[in-house]
Write a protein that holds these residues in place. Sequence first.
Motif, PDB file in Angstrom:
ATOM      1  N   PHE A 217      99.079 -15.736 103.863  1.00  0.00           N
ATOM      2  CA  PHE A 217      97.626 -15.796 103.746  1.00  0.00           C
ATOM      3  C   PHE A 217      97.055 -17.146 104.172  1.00  0.00           C
ATOM      4  N   TRP A 218      97.581 -18.236 103.718  1.00  0.00           N
ATOM      5  CA  TRP A 218      97.132 -19.602 103.979  1.00  0.00           C
ATOM      6  C   TRP A 218      95.749 -19.857 103.388  1.00  0.00           C
ATOM      7  N   ALA A 219      94.707 -19.480 104.082  1.00  0.00           N
ATOM      8  CA  ALA A 219      93.342 -19.731 103.619  1.00  0.00           C
ATOM      9  C   ALA A 219      92.409 -18.733 104.281  1.00  0.00           C
ATOM     10  N   ILE A 220      91.241 -18.510 103.671  1.00  0.00           N
ATOM     11  CA  ILE A 220      90.290 -17.546 104.225  1.00  0.00           C
ATOM     12  C   ILE A 220      89.914 -17.920 105.653  1.00  0.00           C
ATOM     13  N   GLY A 221      89.614 -19.198 105.889  1.00  0.00           N
ATOM     14  CA  GLY A 221      89.164 -19.637 107.196  1.00  0.00           C
ATOM     15  C   GLY A 221      90.166 -19.403 108.310  1.00  0.00           C
ATOM     16  N   ALA A 222      91.447 -19.270 107.955  1.00  0.00           N
ATOM     17  CA  ALA A 222      92.474 -19.026 108.976  1.00  0.00           C
ATOM     18  C   ALA A 222      92.324 -17.654 109.613  1.00  0.00           C
ATOM     19  N   TRP A 223      91.541 -16.762 108.994  1.00  0.00           N
ATOM     20  CA  TRP A 223      91.407 -15.393 109.487  1.00  0.00           C
ATOM     21  C   TRP A 223      90.085 -15.149 110.194  1.00  0.00           C
ATOM     22  N   TYR A 224      89.430 -16.259 110.584  1.00  0.00           N
ATOM     23  CA  TYR A 224      88.211 -16.197 111.385  1.00  0.00           C
ATOM     24  C   TYR A 224      88.333 -17.178 112.549  1.00  0.00           C
ATOM     25  N   ARG A 225      87.950 -16.750 113.735  1.00  0.00           N
ATOM     26  CA  ARG A 225      87.892 -17.689 114.853  1.00  0.00           C
ATOM     27  C   ARG A 225      86.738 -18.666 114.659  1.00  0.00           C
ATOM     28  N   ASP A 226      85.612 -18.164 114.165  1.00  0.00           N
ATOM     29  CA  ASP A 226      84.464 -19.015 113.847  1.00  0.00           C
ATOM     30  C   ASP A 226      84.212 -18.920 112.344  1.00  0.00           C
ATOM     31  N   PHE A 227      84.534 -19.991 111.636  1.00  0.00           N
ATOM     32  CA  PHE A 227      84.328 -20.040 110.189  1.00  0.00           C
ATOM     33  C   PHE A 227      83.409 -21.217 109.852  1.00  0.00           C
ATOM     34  N   SER A 228      82.363 -21.385 110.667  1.00  0.00           N
ATOM     35  CA  SER A 228      81.434 -22.495 110.488  1.00  0.00           C
ATOM     36  C   SER A 228      80.761 -22.411 109.122  1.00  0.00           C
ATOM     37  N   GLN A 229      80.560 -23.572 108.512  1.00  0.00           N
ATOM     38  CA  GLN A 229      79.867 -23.634 107.234  1.00  0.00           C
ATOM     39  C   GLN A 229      78.381 -23.344 107.439  1.00  0.00           C
ATOM     40  N   LEU A 230      77.799 -22.620 106.501  1.00  0.00           N
ATOM     41  CA  LEU A 230      76.392 -22.241 106.583  1.00  0.00           C
ATOM     42  C   LEU A 230      75.523 -23.235 105.821  1.00  0.00           C
ATOM     43  N   THR A 231      74.290 -23.377 106.261  1.00  0.00           N
ATOM     44  CA  THR A 231      73.334 -24.239 105.580  1.00  0.00           C
ATOM     45  C   THR A 231      72.436 -23.417 104.657  1.00  0.00           C
ATOM     46  N   ASP A 232      71.741 -24.103 103.760  1.00  0.00           N
ATOM     47  CA  ASP A 232      70.760 -23.429 102.916  1.00  0.00           C
ATOM     48  C   ASP A 232      69.716 -22.730 103.770  1.00  0.00           C
ATOM     49  N   GLU A 233      69.285 -23.385 104.846  1.00  0.00           N
ATOM     50  CA  GLU A 233      68.243 -22.821 105.700  1.00  0.00           C
ATOM     51  C   GLU A 233      68.699 -21.510 106.347  1.00  0.00           C
ATOM     52  N   GLN A 234      69.962 -21.434 106.724  1.00  0.00           N
ATOM     53  CA  GLN A 234      70.478 -20.191 107.310  1.00  0.00           C
ATOM     54  C   GLN A 234      70.498 -19.070 106.273  1.00  0.00           C
ATOM     55  N   VAL A 235      70.898 -19.389 105.051  1.00  0.00           N
ATOM     56  CA  VAL A 235      70.904 -18.386 103.986  1.00  0.00           C
ATOM     57  C   VAL A 235      69.498 -17.874 103.725  1.00  0.00           C
ATOM     58  N   ILE A 236      68.538 -18.780 103.642  1.00  0.00           N
ATOM     59  CA  ILE A 236      67.148 -18.394 103.390  1.00  0.00           C
ATOM     60  C   ILE A 236      66.639 -17.487 104.513  1.00  0.00           C
TER      61      ILE A 236
ATOM     62  N   THR B  65      96.605  -8.325 112.036  1.00  0.00           N
ATOM     63  CA  THR B  65      96.790  -9.729 111.707  1.00  0.00           C
ATOM     64  C   THR B  65      95.951 -10.667 112.578  1.00  0.00           C
ATOM     65  N   THR B  66      95.212 -10.131 113.541  1.00  0.00           N
ATOM     66  CA  THR B  66      94.380 -11.001 114.371  1.00  0.00           C
ATOM     67  C   THR B  66      93.120 -11.414 113.605  1.00  0.00           C
ATOM     68  N   PRO B  67      92.634 -12.629 113.849  1.00  0.00           N
ATOM     69  CA  PRO B  67      91.441 -13.090 113.116  1.00  0.00           C
ATOM     70  C   PRO B  67      90.183 -12.313 113.489  1.00  0.00           C
ATOM     71  N   PHE B  68      89.218 -12.321 112.580  1.00  0.00           N
ATOM     72  CA  PHE B  68      87.891 -11.807 112.897  1.00  0.00           C
ATOM     73  C   PHE B  68      87.201 -12.821 113.798  1.00  0.00           C
ATOM     74  N   GLU B  69      86.300 -12.343 114.642  1.00  0.00           N
ATOM     75  CA  GLU B  69      85.564 -13.268 115.506  1.00  0.00           C
ATOM     76  C   GLU B  69      84.682 -14.188 114.671  1.00  0.00           C
ATOM     77  N   ASN B  70      83.961 -13.606 113.718  1.00  0.00           N
ATOM     78  CA  ASN B  70      83.079 -14.374 112.841  1.00  0.00           C
ATOM     79  C   ASN B  70      82.720 -13.505 111.636  1.00  0.00           C
ATOM     80  N   ARG B  71      81.882 -14.022 110.763  1.00  0.00           N
ATOM     81  CA  ARG B  71      81.510 -13.271 109.559  1.00  0.00           C
ATOM     82  C   ARG B  71      80.701 -12.022 109.898  1.00  0.00           C
ATOM     83  N   GLU B  72      79.885 -12.110 110.936  1.00  0.00           N
ATOM     84  CA  GLU B  72      79.078 -10.943 111.315  1.00  0.00           C
ATOM     85  C   GLU B  72      79.966  -9.774 111.739  1.00  0.00           C
ATOM     86  N   GLU B  73      80.987 -10.055 112.535  1.00  0.00           N
ATOM     87  CA  GLU B  73      81.899  -8.989 112.939  1.00  0.00           C
ATOM     88  C   GLU B  73      82.600  -8.395 111.721  1.00  0.00           C
TER      89      GLU B  73
END
Length: 219
Positions: free
Chosen positions: A186-205, A2-10
């Motif tokens: 469950f609440w929301a997806i972002g509740a299960w990440y310590r870092d759930f920062s929004q990504l930019t188009d430039e980061q995706v590219i 039940t502990t959050p993920f550190e970030n999306r990469e983890e």
Amino acid sequence: MTTPFENREEAGRLLAERLSEYAGRSDVIVLALPRGGVPLGLELARALRAPLDLMLVRKLGVPGHEELAMGAITGESRVINEDVVASCGVDNEALEQRTRAEQRELVRRATRYRGDRPWPQLRDRCVILVDDGIATGATMEAAARAVRGQKPATLLLAVPVAPPSIVHRFEPLVDRFICLRYPEAFWAIGAWYRDFSQLTDEQVIAMMETARQLSGASP
């Protein structure tokens, strides 16, 4: 767990461990839902030595409450959550207006993220569809239906977190559903990440360029 993920990469690396049996297979391709699914997709592509591409899909948010999904679209399909549409009193005109707006955003993202590169052929391949989580399921259902329509040999859905009630929704659509955590509250997806920062188009590219370099493709 039940502990959050550190970030999306983890979360992506943990998913890759669960999918290690698919490493090195020439028929495997990873499709990530942008923006949030792309960091996970890159980790999967790196670990499995597989190409990464995008499954462009847009949520249809309820007018005035855009975070609540009343459906979702891809370039080939639309999924409507009739219960949400009815309970929120969304009329057909508002639904169609939102659909047209999100279709324009799909075109913009396709041009911005991929340029004029041809879309990958999915027929007879093993497709791993990945995102950073599932909430209502509308967005992922639209994506899964679009991929299934291209007749892959195998379709896997991989996410770090989803509500337990969502699994039955995808059983008819995918061959395997991989989820690391099914929290009852469950609440929301972002509740299960310590870092759930929004990504930019430039980061995706930039991430997609990294994936192309890893797969040996030219820029």
